[in-house]
Every structure is written in structure tokens, then in C-alpha cells.
Design an enzyme around this catalytic site. Sequence first.
Site, PDB file in Angstrom:
ATOM      1  N   TYR A 220      77.534   0.971   0.211  1.00  0.00           N
ATOM      2  CA  TYR A 220      78.083   1.800   1.282  1.00  0.00           C
ATOM      3  C   TYR A 220      76.989   2.397   2.168  1.00  0.00           C
ATOM      4  CZ  TYR A 220      82.595   1.871  -1.208  1.00  0.00           C
ATOM      5  OH  TYR A 220      83.773   1.538  -1.807  1.00  0.00           O
TER       6      TYR A 220
ATOM      7  N   HIS B 270      67.107  49.637  19.937  1.00  0.00           N
ATOM      8  CA  HIS B 270      67.689  48.370  19.500  1.00  0.00           C
ATOM      9  C   HIS B 270      66.626  47.336  19.128  1.00  0.00           C
ATOM     10  CE1 HIS B 270      71.304  50.262  20.738  1.00  0.00           C
ATOM     11  NE2 HIS B 270      72.026  49.173  20.909  1.00  0.00           N
TER      12      HIS B 270
ATOM     13  N   GLU C 243      82.228  47.803  16.334  1.00  0.00           N
ATOM     14  CA  GLU C 243      82.031  46.351  16.380  1.00  0.00           C
ATOM     15  C   GLU C 243      82.443  45.804  15.012  1.00  0.00           C
ATOM     16  OE1 GLU C 243      77.933  46.491  17.435  1.00  0.00           O
ATOM     17  OE2 GLU C 243      78.367  47.355  19.399  1.00  0.00           O
TER      18      GLU C 243
ATOM     19  N   ASN D 276      72.429  42.331  26.154  1.00  0.00           N
ATOM     20  CA  ASN D 276      73.784  42.066  25.666  1.00  0.00           C
ATOM     21  C   ASN D 276      74.169  40.623  25.977  1.00  0.00           C
ATOM     22  OD1 ASN D 276      76.311  42.462  24.622  1.00  0.00           O
ATOM     23  ND2 ASN D 276      76.796  44.245  25.860  1.00  0.00           N
TER      24      ASN D 276
ATOM     25  N   ARG E  50      76.425  -0.556   4.506  1.00  0.00           N
ATOM     26  CA  ARG E  50      77.622  -1.120   5.132  1.00  0.00           C
ATOM     27  C   ARG E  50      78.387  -0.085   5.965  1.00  0.00           C
ATOM     28  NH1 ARG E  50      82.582  -2.635   1.522  1.00  0.00           N
ATOM     29  NH2 ARG E  50      80.939  -2.521  -0.060  1.00  0.00           N
TER      30      ARG E  50
ATOM     31  N   TYR F 232      81.427  52.449  31.363  1.00  0.00           N
ATOM     32  CA  TYR F 232      80.737  52.153  30.100  1.00  0.00           C
ATOM     33  C   TYR F 232      79.392  51.484  30.357  1.00  0.00           C
ATOM     34  CZ  TYR F 232      79.356  49.934  25.768  1.00  0.00           C
ATOM     35  OH  TYR F 232      78.635  49.531  24.680  1.00  0.00           O
TER      36      TYR F 232
ATOM     37  N   PHE G 188      80.411  38.735  24.917  1.00  0.00           N
ATOM     38  CA  PHE G 188      79.195  38.798  24.098  1.00  0.00           C
ATOM     39  C   PHE G 188      79.403  38.258  22.692  1.00  0.00           C
ATOM     40  CE2 PHE G 188      81.398  42.927  24.064  1.00  0.00           C
ATOM     41  CZ  PHE G 188      81.849  42.927  22.753  1.00  0.00           C
TER      42      PHE G 188
END
Length: 529
Positions: free
Chosen positions: A312, A111, A446, A224, A315, A81, A361
Site C-alpha cells: 500500500y 500586553h 473573552e 488586535n 500502490r 470602545y 479578531f
Amino acid sequence: IEGDTMSPDFIPCEPGVSHLTAAYREPGEYISLDGNSLTSTDLVNLGRGLYKIKLTLEAESKVVQSRELLDTIVKENKVVYGITTGFGKFARTVIPVSKLKELQENLVRSHSAGVGNPLSPERTRMLLALRINVLAKGHSGISLETLHAMIQAFNASCLSFVPEKGTVGASGDLAPLSHLALGLMGEGRMWSPKSGWADAKYVLEAHGLKPISLKPKEGLALINGTQMITSLGAEAVERAQAIARQADIIAALTLEVLKGTTKAFDSDIHSLRPHPGQIEVAQRFRSLLDSDHHPSQIAESHRFCDRVQDAYTMRCCPQVHGVCNDTIQFVQNIINTEINSATDNPMVFAERGETISGGNFHGEYPAKALDFLAIAVHELASISERRIERLCNPSLSELPAFLVNEGGLNSGFMIAHCTAAALVSENKVLCHPSSVDSLSTSAATEDHVSMGGWAARKALRVVEHVEQVLAIELLAACQGIEFLRPLRTTTPLEKVYELVRSVVKPWIKDRFMSPDIEAVHRLLLDQKA
């Protein structure tokens, strides 16, 4: 009126270029990367341009061994792959050896589909440095030649145009890392201090560099991983750590101006609830406020008043600020682990003689951590805004309304408080966690993603808003001191007051306020306070 001067405005520079880049100086020192020991502090300093990069000999050896295995796979025509196949939905499409280079180039080009403003030069430097560090681990199959070319580009500050939007945080930060790689290939646009923005091939040429030529698997090795989430996250956590410490100092100064008591910070109280952050904050308050070591005339002036306890927002600072500190430490541990993690796919194991597909990834770790960071650090602004209200409200502060004389003619800090309120309100929306969302991508290959890119970007925005709110509180507290003179506070807090007054004069009458806020924000960013 004498002494009533406006602060100098911030340094002008081009959009997207910070004052740090405008004053860029080529560094002379180096950081050695091995893929195992980089910290978030180191990464931010690399982004600031304080160091150049080189590899350790051990890292170079691992990179060479990993590449040799990939070259063997290609020679033997094995189907693996991302090396001899397509990507994502096309993982079962085998690519002929003659087109393996084109496969990697096509991957990077297709991409590179991000949108939006480019990352600043500092953040692009961080992104490039972090990708180099990950590749230096020797599990990505990058060639030493290509990795050295990336290092040369970093050291020359030749930085690709990387749009900030477009990553879903699994399979890694594909779009931004593709844009990063595209510039290194001599395509798209690049920036350097010498050239400014120009075509990438001309920027590289101006620095005597050649575009990288991708070998099998190298495009995938470059794009990646979780490096955009993690590099932006490193900046967010470093700035959060700094502003959390400064928040304690600013709150202590406000407590002095409002004539609060130190009793709530007694060490015996906090030993009964021993969270590390809470104990640390209480100790810091004790070190800053009235004590035998650092007496305060302001504290002495109300020592025998009839007030029993404070609101508060004063404090409970150890309890509120404390959990912020503990959360920041938790996030920093995750970010530092991620910085030194191999996060691409497939992973190359030279010692085993094989490549293995996995899911390193996936950006869920840094995405979740940065969502936590935003929620935690926001609280520093939330409680600060309430202290600003107490400083500005005469019924709560016993000071002039909005910290200015001749109220009505002058409005003082009225709208500065509104700005703080607006920033806190924005943060409430930005604190909605992005990592609870997931949209299936790549034709359901994905099918679960982290949305970590947005988690990182909005965490940074939340941290910036926190810095700005605390800058307003610091300005207001110092203005409050003016109305208590000639009484003096403790020596450490007087030093803080003097630092602020070195860039912002007292508010005698109304004037343009934004430059004052910007000047004090700069002090906080530079960690002077």
C-alpha cells in the site's frame, strides 16, 4: 576510500538566526500593499527579505479617511470602545482626553507579556508585513504617519523581539503583536542586520528612524488581530505545498528502487474516483516512472516478474498523498483570505461615519485550518517512514540490509530509519488539535478563545519533521540505486539522483550521517528537488 567523503556541514550562525538571515542582502524591489491582494507566497518572500514594502495610493486614501473619523470622535468627546475607554473588563471605564496617549502606550506595555524564544527575523518580518497589510485596508484607524513609520522600519529590517509564546488567539494575538509594537515605540529590544540585537531606540537611531508616538486608538490598532497565527500559518502552508510535491517524486524513486509496478497509476483507475489531489498525484507518478517517453532500464529488468501488486505504501500514494494535497489547498484558501482580512476591534467605517465592535479578531478560522494542515501533512511522513523500512529491510527490498555493504562492520541506514520513526511518533502527538481547547480569559470577558498560536507553531514543527523524514527517504532511495547499477532509471529520476549526489556522496562505509540529512533537507527547503 576514494569518493567516500562527508557532506559539508550546514552554515553556522547565531541561535535564532537562520542561514537566510546570515546571508541577508537588502532588496531593491517593492511589493505594493493595499490590504486586499497579498498572498501566502508573497508573505513568505517578504519574510525572506526579497522585497521592500510601499502602499498603493488607494490604500493611503482609505487610511487617511479612517483616521479623520477617529480624530472627530476624540474632538467630540464621544465614548467609543478602545478609543476613549479602557479595554476588556475595563470597557466601561471612560478615559479623559488628556490621558488617551498614555492609555495606548500602557496597553502596548502591559500586553507585552509573552515568553519563550523570539521569532526568527524571517518570521518577524512576515508578522510586521502582515500587520501593515491589514492596517492598509483602512478600517483600523491608524494614522498614515504611523503606518509609514512601520513601513520604514520594515524596509530597514528593524525587527522587534517577539516571544513565540503567550497568545490564546482571541482577542487576536495580543502578546506577540504588543511586543512587535513595543520595539517600534523604541522600547524593549530590536534586531537588524546592521546592529544585531540591541535596545530598540538605538537600533532605530542607527537606521535614522524615530520611535512611533501613539495617537488615540493606535495601540489597539497595532495589537488586535490574528497576524501571528496567520503569518506562521502562511509559512507552514507554503512549505507543506512544496514538500507534498516533493513527496511524490521521492516516493516514485523509492518505487523504482523496490522494483514496483506503474499499473496502479493508470488514469482510468483514478478517473473512477476523481478527487483532484488523487488525480494530480497519479499523473505526477506517470510522468516520472517508466513510459514510452521516459523508459527505465530498472523497470525493464523486472517487467516479466511474477509480482502482481505492490504494498500500500507504494500502490496507494495517489490516494494518501492526494488528500494531503486537497487539504493543503483548502488551508491555503483560508490563510489567503485571512491575510487580507481586517481583524481588529472596533472596526472603523469612514463611509458610514461610525465605529462598530465585532469579533473579527477571533482566530478560530486559521486555528482550525492549521490543525487540519498538521493532520494531513503528517501522513506524508507516516507513509514515507514505512517506505524507508522497506528500503532498509532485506526481506522486503532484495537489497543489502540497511543499504550498506559489509553489514555488521557497517550499520548503514539503521539509525537514520530510527530517526524517521522518532519524528513520525512526535508528529502523532503534535497532530492533536489545539483548537479543540479554550480557556476563558480577561475576567470572563473573552470567554472563548482559539489557541491558534499553538496550532500555527506546531503545524510548522510537523511540516519540518515531514521534510526531514522525506530527506531520509530520498537519501535511502538514492543509496538503493547504487546497488542496481549499471541499470538506469528514467531521465527525470536520474536528474533527482544527480541533484542529491551533488551534495551527498554514495554511502561506501559508515560515516557521520547528520550532515547528509541536513544537506538533503536543505535541497528540499530550497525546492531544488
